[in-house]
Scaffold this motif. Structure first.
Motif, PDB file in Angstrom:
ATOM      1  N   MET A   1     -12.687   2.045  -4.005  1.00  0.00           N
ATOM      2  CA  MET A   1     -11.823   1.005  -3.446  1.00  0.00           C
ATOM      3  C   MET A   1     -11.066   1.491  -2.219  1.00  0.00           C
ATOM      4  O   MET A   1     -10.171   0.825  -1.716  1.00  0.00           O
ATOM      5  CB  MET A   1     -10.832   0.520  -4.506  1.00  0.00           C
ATOM      6  N   ALA A   2     -11.438   2.690  -1.738  1.00  0.00           N
ATOM      7  CA  ALA A   2     -10.849   3.307  -0.545  1.00  0.00           C
ATOM      8  C   ALA A   2      -9.413   3.763  -0.754  1.00  0.00           C
ATOM      9  O   ALA A   2      -8.681   3.968   0.212  1.00  0.00           O
ATOM     10  CB  ALA A   2     -10.952   2.380   0.668  1.00  0.00           C
ATOM     11  N   GLN A   3      -9.026   3.945  -2.010  1.00  0.00           N
ATOM     12  CA  GLN A   3      -7.718   4.516  -2.296  1.00  0.00           C
ATOM     13  C   GLN A   3      -7.818   6.040  -2.256  1.00  0.00           C
ATOM     14  O   GLN A   3      -8.782   6.615  -2.769  1.00  0.00           O
ATOM     15  CB  GLN A   3      -7.225   4.073  -3.675  1.00  0.00           C
ATOM     16  N   VAL A   4      -6.841   6.695  -1.642  1.00  0.00           N
ATOM     17  CA  VAL A   4      -6.833   8.154  -1.595  1.00  0.00           C
ATOM     18  C   VAL A   4      -6.326   8.684  -2.937  1.00  0.00           C
ATOM     19  O   VAL A   4      -5.175   8.466  -3.308  1.00  0.00           O
ATOM     20  CB  VAL A   4      -5.968   8.668  -0.429  1.00  0.00           C
ATOM     21  N   LEU A   5      -7.203   9.360  -3.670  1.00  0.00           N
ATOM     22  CA  LEU A   5      -6.855   9.869  -4.994  1.00  0.00           C
ATOM     23  C   LEU A   5      -6.019  11.128  -4.914  1.00  0.00           C
ATOM     24  O   LEU A   5      -5.131  11.359  -5.734  1.00  0.00           O
ATOM     25  CB  LEU A   5      -8.124  10.159  -5.797  1.00  0.00           C
ATOM     26  N   VAL A   6      -6.323  11.977  -3.927  1.00  0.00           N
ATOM     27  CA  VAL A   6      -5.617  13.250  -3.777  1.00  0.00           C
ATOM     28  C   VAL A   6      -5.746  13.688  -2.334  1.00  0.00           C
ATOM     29  O   VAL A   6      -6.760  13.419  -1.680  1.00  0.00           O
ATOM     30  CB  VAL A   6      -6.209  14.310  -4.739  1.00  0.00           C
ATOM     31  N   GLU A   7      -4.714  14.332  -1.816  1.00  0.00           N
ATOM     32  CA  GLU A   7      -4.745  14.814  -0.435  1.00  0.00           C
ATOM     33  C   GLU A   7      -3.940  16.099  -0.336  1.00  0.00           C
ATOM     34  O   GLU A   7      -2.805  16.179  -0.818  1.00  0.00           O
ATOM     35  CB  GLU A   7      -4.181  13.768   0.528  1.00  0.00           C
ATOM     36  N   ALA A   8      -4.526  17.116   0.281  1.00  0.00           N
ATOM     37  CA  ALA A   8      -3.845  18.391   0.485  1.00  0.00           C
ATOM     38  C   ALA A   8      -2.881  18.286   1.658  1.00  0.00           C
ATOM     39  O   ALA A   8      -2.880  17.312   2.417  1.00  0.00           O
ATOM     40  CB  ALA A   8      -4.876  19.488   0.745  1.00  0.00           C
ATOM     41  N   GLY A   9      -2.082  19.309   1.818  1.00  0.00           N
ATOM     42  CA  GLY A   9      -1.258  19.450   3.014  1.00  0.00           C
ATOM     43  C   GLY A   9      -2.044  20.185   4.084  1.00  0.00           C
ATOM     44  O   GLY A   9      -3.262  20.053   4.182  1.00  0.00           O
ATOM     45  N   GLU A  10      -1.359  20.997   4.863  1.00  0.00           N
ATOM     46  CA  GLU A  10      -2.048  21.705   5.947  1.00  0.00           C
ATOM     47  C   GLU A  10      -2.394  23.148   5.587  1.00  0.00           C
ATOM     48  O   GLU A  10      -3.253  23.760   6.211  1.00  0.00           O
ATOM     49  CB  GLU A  10      -1.189  21.695   7.215  1.00  0.00           C
ATOM     50  N   LYS A  11      -1.747  23.694   4.561  1.00  0.00           N
ATOM     51  CA  LYS A  11      -1.955  25.092   4.206  1.00  0.00           C
ATOM     52  C   LYS A  11      -3.075  25.243   3.186  1.00  0.00           C
ATOM     53  O   LYS A  11      -3.656  24.260   2.727  1.00  0.00           O
ATOM     54  CB  LYS A  11      -0.649  25.680   3.672  1.00  0.00           C
ATOM     55  N   GLU A  12      -3.360  26.485   2.830  1.00  0.00           N
ATOM     56  CA  GLU A  12      -4.408  26.754   1.853  1.00  0.00           C
ATOM     57  C   GLU A  12      -4.042  26.128   0.509  1.00  0.00           C
ATOM     58  O   GLU A  12      -2.924  26.276   0.027  1.00  0.00           O
ATOM     59  CB  GLU A  12      -4.600  28.256   1.699  1.00  0.00           C
ATOM     60  N   GLU A  13      -5.030  25.427  -0.076  1.00  0.00           N
ATOM     61  CA  GLU A  13      -4.760  24.661  -1.286  1.00  0.00           C
ATOM     62  C   GLU A  13      -6.085  24.214  -1.899  1.00  0.00           C
ATOM     63  O   GLU A  13      -7.073  24.031  -1.184  1.00  0.00           O
ATOM     64  CB  GLU A  13      -3.909  23.428  -0.918  1.00  0.00           C
TER      65      GLU A  13
ATOM     66  N   HIS B   1      -7.612   9.836  12.708  1.00  0.00           N
ATOM     67  CA  HIS B   1      -8.834   9.298  12.113  1.00  0.00           C
ATOM     68  C   HIS B   1      -9.335   9.989  10.847  1.00  0.00           C
ATOM     69  O   HIS B   1     -10.259   9.469  10.221  1.00  0.00           O
ATOM     70  CB  HIS B   1      -9.971   9.341  13.154  1.00  0.00           C
ATOM     71  N   TRP B   2      -8.805  11.134  10.455  1.00  0.00           N
ATOM     72  CA  TRP B   2      -9.347  11.870   9.300  1.00  0.00           C
ATOM     73  C   TRP B   2      -9.312  11.013   8.030  1.00  0.00           C
ATOM     74  O   TRP B   2     -10.330  10.713   7.429  1.00  0.00           O
ATOM     75  CB  TRP B   2      -8.569  13.156   9.126  1.00  0.00           C
ATOM     76  N   ARG B   3      -8.128  10.628   7.634  1.00  0.00           N
ATOM     77  CA  ARG B   3      -7.987   9.815   6.428  1.00  0.00           C
ATOM     78  C   ARG B   3      -8.668   8.455   6.617  1.00  0.00           C
ATOM     79  O   ARG B   3      -9.335   7.956   5.706  1.00  0.00           O
ATOM     80  CB  ARG B   3      -6.504   9.622   6.103  1.00  0.00           C
ATOM     81  N   LEU B   4      -8.517   7.887   7.788  1.00  0.00           N
ATOM     82  CA  LEU B   4      -9.097   6.576   8.073  1.00  0.00           C
ATOM     83  C   LEU B   4     -10.616   6.598   7.934  1.00  0.00           C
ATOM     84  O   LEU B   4     -11.222   5.672   7.360  1.00  0.00           O
ATOM     85  CB  LEU B   4      -8.693   6.127   9.473  1.00  0.00           C
ATOM     86  N   GLN B   5     -11.265   7.644   8.441  1.00  0.00           N
ATOM     87  CA  GLN B   5     -12.720   7.744   8.334  1.00  0.00           C
ATOM     88  C   GLN B   5     -13.150   7.862   6.871  1.00  0.00           C
ATOM     89  O   GLN B   5     -14.135   7.239   6.443  1.00  0.00           O
ATOM     90  CB  GLN B   5     -13.239   8.952   9.121  1.00  0.00           C
ATOM     91  N   GLY B   6     -12.433   8.666   6.102  1.00  0.00           N
ATOM     92  CA  GLY B   6     -12.762   8.787   4.686  1.00  0.00           C
ATOM     93  C   GLY B   6     -12.640   7.466   3.965  1.00  0.00           C
ATOM     94  O   GLY B   6     -13.527   7.073   3.186  1.00  0.00           O
ATOM     95  N   GLN B   7     -11.560   6.747   4.232  1.00  0.00           N
ATOM     96  CA  GLN B   7     -11.358   5.450   3.588  1.00  0.00           C
ATOM     97  C   GLN B   7     -12.379   4.426   4.072  1.00  0.00           C
ATOM     98  O   GLN B   7     -12.866   3.604   3.283  1.00  0.00           O
ATOM     99  CB  GLN B   7      -9.939   4.950   3.865  1.00  0.00           C
ATOM    100  N   ALA B   8     -12.734   4.486   5.346  1.00  0.00           N
ATOM    101  CA  ALA B   8     -13.700   3.522   5.889  1.00  0.00           C
ATOM    102  C   ALA B   8     -15.073   3.701   5.261  1.00  0.00           C
ATOM    103  O   ALA B   8     -15.729   2.730   4.869  1.00  0.00           O
ATOM    104  CB  ALA B   8     -13.789   3.668   7.407  1.00  0.00           C
ATOM    105  N   ARG B   9     -15.526   4.949   5.134  1.00  0.00           N
ATOM    106  CA  ARG B   9     -16.844   5.179   4.532  1.00  0.00           C
ATOM    107  C   ARG B   9     -16.831   4.787   3.051  1.00  0.00           C
ATOM    108  O   ARG B   9     -17.827   4.262   2.534  1.00  0.00           O
ATOM    109  CB  ARG B   9     -17.267   6.639   4.687  1.00  0.00           C
ATOM    110  N   ALA B  10     -15.713   5.021   2.369  1.00  0.00           N
ATOM    111  CA  ALA B  10     -15.610   4.616   0.963  1.00  0.00           C
ATOM    112  C   ALA B  10     -15.595   3.099   0.843  1.00  0.00           C
ATOM    113  O   ALA B  10     -16.263   2.530  -0.028  1.00  0.00           O
ATOM    114  CB  ALA B  10     -14.349   5.218   0.346  1.00  0.00           C
ATOM    115  N   MET B  11     -14.857   2.432   1.694  1.00  0.00           N
ATOM    116  CA  MET B  11     -14.741   0.978   1.643  1.00  0.00           C
ATOM    117  C   MET B  11     -16.079   0.302   1.972  1.00  0.00           C
ATOM    118  O   MET B  11     -16.510  -0.621   1.270  1.00  0.00           O
ATOM    119  CB  MET B  11     -13.678   0.491   2.629  1.00  0.00           C
ATOM    120  N   ASP B  12     -16.743   0.789   3.006  1.00  0.00           N
ATOM    121  CA  ASP B  12     -18.012   0.186   3.431  1.00  0.00           C
ATOM    122  C   ASP B  12     -19.088   0.305   2.361  1.00  0.00           C
ATOM    123  O   ASP B  12     -19.952  -0.571   2.240  1.00  0.00           O
ATOM    124  CB  ASP B  12     -18.534   0.881   4.698  1.00  0.00           C
TER     125      ASP B  12
END
Length: 299
Positions: A244-256, A203-214
């Motif tokens: 528009m709920a497009q992910v512009l940038v996304e980190a991996g799991e490590k420090e970044e 749900h992490w990415r999905l929640q971000g996109q949902a709030r942006a889309m709504d």
């Protein structure tokens, strides 16, 4: 209609690795905030519980007193460290969150502090929705065993740019908060958060996109880096979604540190192309932003 975002702005999400040593966490956060500033960011975001490990067992040990404000350095070293970071970085700093103790009520909160480039405290957000979940065989967590909830929506003005809203982690699952912020004129919703390795991939990415889309605005989610030796395993994957709920940038799991450029044209283009802002039927259903709404800072 005036622009929600008055001029383009670069945001940086600092996906930080924090350990048990609070003083070292603050030193490390400063290094990364300055790195983000050197990368051109004018708004810098730290993760939830950036100054401590995340977990009910840790909240009382690491809690700081914030009231009356400003606290002394002894009462809240994190408050003063964040204020100094903002000044040094010459940037707006959304200071993730820290555990807070109200000494009068003896209640603990999960609290986010936002500072201006001059080091002024602009807003305080206490996590409104506490993370109480139980997914059998996966994860059980109950923040309310230790924490109390905040009771206000946090909207603040960054004068060169416009309004943003601050909320924390589990708050993102409640779209009413985001809707109110959007209808009060925010150009971005910013969520320091620490989803885990069970809920994160779901749900992490999905929640971000949902709030942006709504709401047709920018959404930024800033997570701690993942530490599999810790008792709580953060998902990571800090990200920014556009209107528009497009992910512009996304980190991996490590420090970044990840960056995104925000502009008003994208907001206007989205709202013109899909005009839900003007198509809502408040004659059929109520407007959650109307009437009595508890706001931390209405500007």
């Amino acid at each position: 209609m005036s622009a929600l975002l008055k001029k383009p702005v670069k945001i940086a999400l600092v996906q930080l690795a924090s350990g048990a040593d609070k003083a070292q966490n603050l030193i490390h956060a400063r290094e990364k905030v300055l790195e983000a500033a050197n990368g051109g960011a004018q708004i810098i975001v730290l993760p939830e519980c950036f100054n401590s490990p995340y977990g009910c067992d840790y909240f009382p040990e690491y809690a700081e007193t914030l009231l009356p404000s400003p606290p002394t350095k002894e009462q809240s070293p994190s408050f003063h460290a964040l204020s100094a970071m903002a000044v040094e970085a010459k940037a707006y700093l959304v200071g993730g969150s820290i555990p807070e103790l109200n000494t009068k009520t003896k209640k603990y909160y999960n609290t986010s502090l936002t500072f201006s480039p001059t080091g002024e405290l602009l807003a305080t957000h206490r996590k409104v929705h506490l993370f109480d979940i139980d997914i059998p065989g996966k994860i059980k967590f109950k923040e309310s065993d230790v924490l109390s909830p905040g009771n206000k929506i946090t909207i603040l003005d960054l004068p060169p740019y416009g309004k943003i809203a601050i909320a924390i982690c589990y708050d993102i699952r409640f779209p009413e908060l985001a809707m109110i912020a959007a209808r009060k004129g925010c150009f971005a919703l910013i969520y320091p958060g620490a989803f885990n390795t069970t809920t994160g991939p779901l749900h992490w990415r999905l929640q971000g996109q949902a709030r942006a889309m709504d709401n047709q605005l920018y959404v930024a989610l800033c997570s701690p880096a993942r530490d599999m030796s810790a008792s709580y395993h953060a998902w990571g994957h800090s990200l920014v979604c556009d209107p528009m709920a497009q992910v512009l940038v996304e980190a991996g799991e490590k420090e970044e540190i990840v960056y995104a450029d925000l502009n008003n044209e994208k907001i206007e283009e989205t709202r013109k192309g899909i005009p839900i802002t003007w198509q809502r039927r408040f004659d059929v259903y109520p407007d959650v932003s109307a009437g009595e709404v508890s706001l931390e800072d209405e500007v």
